[in-house]
Design a protein around this motif. Structure first.
Motif, PDB file in Angstrom:
ATOM      1  N   TYR A  64      24.070   0.311  56.233  1.00  0.00           N
ATOM      2  CA  TYR A  64      23.151   1.351  55.798  1.00  0.00           C
ATOM      3  C   TYR A  64      22.452   2.002  56.992  1.00  0.00           C
ATOM      4  O   TYR A  64      21.381   2.581  56.850  1.00  0.00           O
ATOM      5  N   GLY A  65      23.056   1.915  58.168  1.00  0.00           N
ATOM      6  CA  GLY A  65      22.431   2.417  59.386  1.00  0.00           C
ATOM      7  C   GLY A  65      22.065   3.890  59.331  1.00  0.00           C
ATOM      8  O   GLY A  65      20.966   4.285  59.731  1.00  0.00           O
ATOM      9  N   ILE A  66      22.969   4.711  58.830  1.00  0.00           N
ATOM     10  CA  ILE A  66      22.696   6.148  58.775  1.00  0.00           C
ATOM     11  C   ILE A  66      21.575   6.425  57.782  1.00  0.00           C
ATOM     12  O   ILE A  66      20.663   7.219  58.055  1.00  0.00           O
ATOM     13  N   GLU A  67      21.599   5.759  56.641  1.00  0.00           N
ATOM     14  CA  GLU A  67      20.547   5.956  55.650  1.00  0.00           C
ATOM     15  C   GLU A  67      19.199   5.488  56.186  1.00  0.00           C
ATOM     16  O   GLU A  67      18.169   6.108  55.949  1.00  0.00           O
ATOM     17  N   VAL A  68      19.179   4.378  56.928  1.00  0.00           N
ATOM     18  CA  VAL A  68      17.938   3.881  57.514  1.00  0.00           C
ATOM     19  C   VAL A  68      17.421   4.871  58.556  1.00  0.00           C
ATOM     20  O   VAL A  68      16.216   5.131  58.637  1.00  0.00           O
ATOM     21  N   ALA A  69      18.331   5.452  59.328  1.00  0.00           N
ATOM     22  CA  ALA A  69      17.924   6.461  60.308  1.00  0.00           C
ATOM     23  C   ALA A  69      17.257   7.642  59.614  1.00  0.00           C
ATOM     24  O   ALA A  69      16.240   8.167  60.086  1.00  0.00           O
ATOM     25  N   LYS A  70      17.810   8.040  58.480  1.00  0.00           N
ATOM     26  CA  LYS A  70      17.227   9.142  57.705  1.00  0.00           C
ATOM     27  C   LYS A  70      15.838   8.760  57.206  1.00  0.00           C
ATOM     28  O   LYS A  70      14.891   9.544  57.310  1.00  0.00           O
ATOM     29  N   LEU A  71      15.709   7.526  56.672  1.00  0.00           N
ATOM     30  CA  LEU A  71      14.402   7.058  56.205  1.00  0.00           C
ATOM     31  C   LEU A  71      13.389   6.971  57.335  1.00  0.00           C
ATOM     32  O   LEU A  71      12.190   7.149  57.117  1.00  0.00           O
ATOM     33  N   ALA A  72      13.877   6.669  58.539  1.00  0.00           N
ATOM     34  CA  ALA A  72      12.988   6.545  59.692  1.00  0.00           C
ATOM     35  C   ALA A  72      12.526   7.899  60.215  1.00  0.00           C
ATOM     36  O   ALA A  72      11.686   7.963  61.109  1.00  0.00           O
ATOM     37  N   GLY A  73      13.081   8.972  59.650  1.00  0.00           N
ATOM     38  CA  GLY A  73      12.615  10.303  60.031  1.00  0.00           C
ATOM     39  C   GLY A  73      13.386  10.959  61.156  1.00  0.00           C
ATOM     40  O   GLY A  73      12.907  11.940  61.727  1.00  0.00           O
ATOM     41  N   LEU A  74      14.572  10.432  61.494  1.00  0.00           N
ATOM     42  CA  LEU A  74      15.367  11.111  62.512  1.00  0.00           C
ATOM     43  C   LEU A  74      15.715  12.510  62.014  1.00  0.00           C
ATOM     44  O   LEU A  74      15.899  12.725  60.818  1.00  0.00           O
ATOM     45  N   PRO A  75      15.821  13.469  62.926  1.00  0.00           N
ATOM     46  CA  PRO A  75      16.130  14.845  62.522  1.00  0.00           C
ATOM     47  C   PRO A  75      17.461  14.932  61.771  1.00  0.00           C
ATOM     48  O   PRO A  75      18.396  14.174  62.029  1.00  0.00           O
ATOM     49  N   ASP A  76      17.521  15.868  60.802  1.00  0.00           N
ATOM     50  CA  ASP A  76      18.724  16.043  59.984  1.00  0.00           C
ATOM     51  C   ASP A  76      19.967  16.268  60.839  1.00  0.00           C
ATOM     52  O   ASP A  76      21.051  15.791  60.491  1.00  0.00           O
ATOM     53  N   LYS A  77      19.816  16.969  61.968  1.00  0.00           N
ATOM     54  CA  LYS A  77      20.973  17.224  62.842  1.00  0.00           C
ATOM     55  C   LYS A  77      21.507  15.919  63.435  1.00  0.00           C
ATOM     56  O   LYS A  77      22.711  15.754  63.586  1.00  0.00           O
ATOM     57  N   VAL A  78      20.611  15.009  63.763  1.00  0.00           N
ATOM     58  CA  VAL A  78      21.031  13.718  64.322  1.00  0.00           C
ATOM     59  C   VAL A  78      21.754  12.901  63.246  1.00  0.00           C
ATOM     60  O   VAL A  78      22.797  12.298  63.503  1.00  0.00           O
ATOM     61  N   VAL A  79      21.214  12.892  62.038  1.00  0.00           N
ATOM     62  CA  VAL A  79      21.838  12.152  60.929  1.00  0.00           C
ATOM     63  C   VAL A  79      23.211  12.740  60.618  1.00  0.00           C
ATOM     64  O   VAL A  79      24.185  12.003  60.425  1.00  0.00           O
ATOM     65  N   ALA A  80      23.313  14.073  60.593  1.00  0.00           N
ATOM     66  CA  ALA A  80      24.602  14.724  60.334  1.00  0.00           C
ATOM     67  C   ALA A  80      25.605  14.377  61.433  1.00  0.00           C
ATOM     68  O   ALA A  80      26.774  14.103  61.161  1.00  0.00           O
ATOM     69  N   ARG A  81      25.151  14.363  62.678  1.00  0.00           N
ATOM     70  CA  ARG A  81      26.040  14.009  63.792  1.00  0.00           C
ATOM     71  C   ARG A  81      26.495  12.554  63.668  1.00  0.00           C
ATOM     72  O   ARG A  81      27.657  12.236  63.918  1.00  0.00           O
TER      73      ARG A  81
END
Length: 148
Positions: A66-83
């Motif tokens: 769930y690393g990508i989802e956790v990154a999203k929850l942590a507030g990483l920018p949408d561009k970083v999550v998409a990358r």
């Protein structure tokens, strides 16, 4: 990471009770070969690309990362999550693994659906061949309670 777990668990080297949090799925296999190793994970409910941590520790390894989802929850920018998703797809295609996008579900989740999700998660983690009859009966009662 595997060497660290083996060193910590080996009674001739360290023999320590150790809490080891990792995203390496290969380490969950050590439960079958390393005496004393036991897997636990945080129960999760998925809703499309969103996840809900149910704040419950349950036996077994996680069904996926769930690393990508956790990154999203942590507030990483949408561009970083998409990358990150793009990189994941590239890595999985190089390894012959097909990336499966999370299925879309209705935005509203009822309490019944959360209970059903917990039951399905418990059934997926269950290893019936290792349960005693009394453990199996206890599991059935617990699953029935969650659905009530």
């Amino acid at each position: 990471a595997r060497a660290v777990v083996e060193h910590c668990a080996d009674p001739k080297k360290l023999g320590a009770k150790t809490l080891f949090a990792t995203h390496y799925h290969e380490l969950t296999e050590l439960e079958d070969t390393l005496p004393g190793a036991v897997n636990y994970n945080i129960a999760v409910k998925t809703r499309g690309e969103d996840i809900i941590f149910l704040r419950k520790i349950v036996p077994g390894g996680a069904d996926r990362s769930y690393g990508i989802e956790v990154a999203k929850l942590a507030g990483l920018p949408d561009k970083v999550v998409a990358r990150a998703r793009t990189v994941l797809e590239e890595l999985e295609s190089e390894n012959g693994v097909q990336y499966v996008k999370p299925r879309q579900e209705a935005r509203q989740v009822s309490l019944d659906a959360v209970g059903e999700g917990e039951v399905l998660d418990a059934l997926r983690r269950c290893q019936p061949d290792t349960l005693t009859p009394i453990e199996a009966m206890g599991l059935l009662y617990e699953l029935k309670r969650k659905l009530s």
